[in-house]
Write an enzyme that holds these catalytic residues in place. Structure first.
Site, PDB file in Angstrom:
ATOM      1  N   GLY A  39       0.644   5.846  -7.170  1.00  0.00           N
ATOM      2  CA  GLY A  39      -0.210   4.919  -7.911  1.00  0.00           C
ATOM      3  C   GLY A  39       0.215   4.749  -9.359  1.00  0.00           C
ATOM      4  O   GLY A  39       0.025   3.683  -9.950  1.00  0.00           O
ATOM      5  N   THR A  85       0.830  -1.203   0.000  1.00  0.00           N
ATOM      6  CA  THR A  85       0.000   0.000   0.000  1.00  0.00           C
ATOM      7  C   THR A  85       0.859   1.246   0.000  1.00  0.00           C
ATOM      8  O   THR A  85       2.080   1.173   0.056  1.00  0.00           O
ATOM      9  CB  THR A  85      -0.904  -0.006   1.252  1.00  0.00           C
ATOM     10  OG1 THR A  85      -1.928   0.944   1.067  1.00  0.00           O
ATOM     11  CG2 THR A  85      -0.133   0.316   2.504  1.00  0.00           C
TER      12      THR A  85
END
Length: 176
Positions: free
Chosen positions: A157, A2
């Protein structure tokens, strides 16, 4: 894996995380909430690492917050001590980022409690990318803390295969 990012700026602390949960090289979930509020909404917390382990740590940390009347640093230090000495906790593979109006901290599985100098926290598989982006934006722009967190998560991302573009963001005024 993450990415979690937290920034303090212009009277606010903002923490955000992506939503991807991976099992090996497979994306299992894309909209996980890895950032949440604790202790009557006064503390923002995010995690990186194994999801089940992180939920265990959230519960333990919230217990410490209750025990110490919401005192963030004291609760973090006590959780770190417990994490170091409890055999079942010592096997947990997760890190916590926690913040309130007074401080921003990283709590590691090694029993470390770290308060970054500049109020910037970035951790997880995309943490280095997010930290570089957020650091540059803090130094060279007047963007809000929320805009910096959103942009840093977006950049992470774009680069990190274990980070997606689904964002959960929590914001708190430092005056609260």
């Amino acid at each position: 894996m993450t990415t979690i990012v937290s920034v303090r700026r212009h009277g606010k602390v903002v923490m955000g995380g992506d939503g991807q949960v991976s099992l090996g090289n497979t994306v299992m979930k894309g909209n996980a909430k890895k950032v949440r509020r604790l202790y009557h909404g006064q503390v923002i917390a995010g995690f990186a690492g194994a999801t089940a382990d992180a939920f265990t740590l959230f519960e333990r940390f919230e217990g410490q917050l209750e025990k110490h009347q919401g005192h963030l640093v004291r609760a973090a230090v006590e959780l770190a001590k417990e994490w170091r000495t409890d055999r079942s906790l010592s096997r947990l593979e997760a890190m916590l980022a926690v913040a309130n109006k007074d401080a921003s901290l990283i709590i590691t599985g090694n029993g470390d409690v770290v308060e970054p100098e500049d109020g910037l926290i970035a951790m997880g598989s995309g943490g280095a990318y997010a930290q570089a982006a957020a650091s540059a934006l803090l130094k060279k722009t007047d963007l809000s803390a929320r805009e910096i967190v959103e942009t840093a998560l977006g950049i992470a991302g774009d680069i990190c295969v274990f980070t997606n573009h689904t964002q959960t963001i929590e914001e708190q005024d430092l005056a609260e």
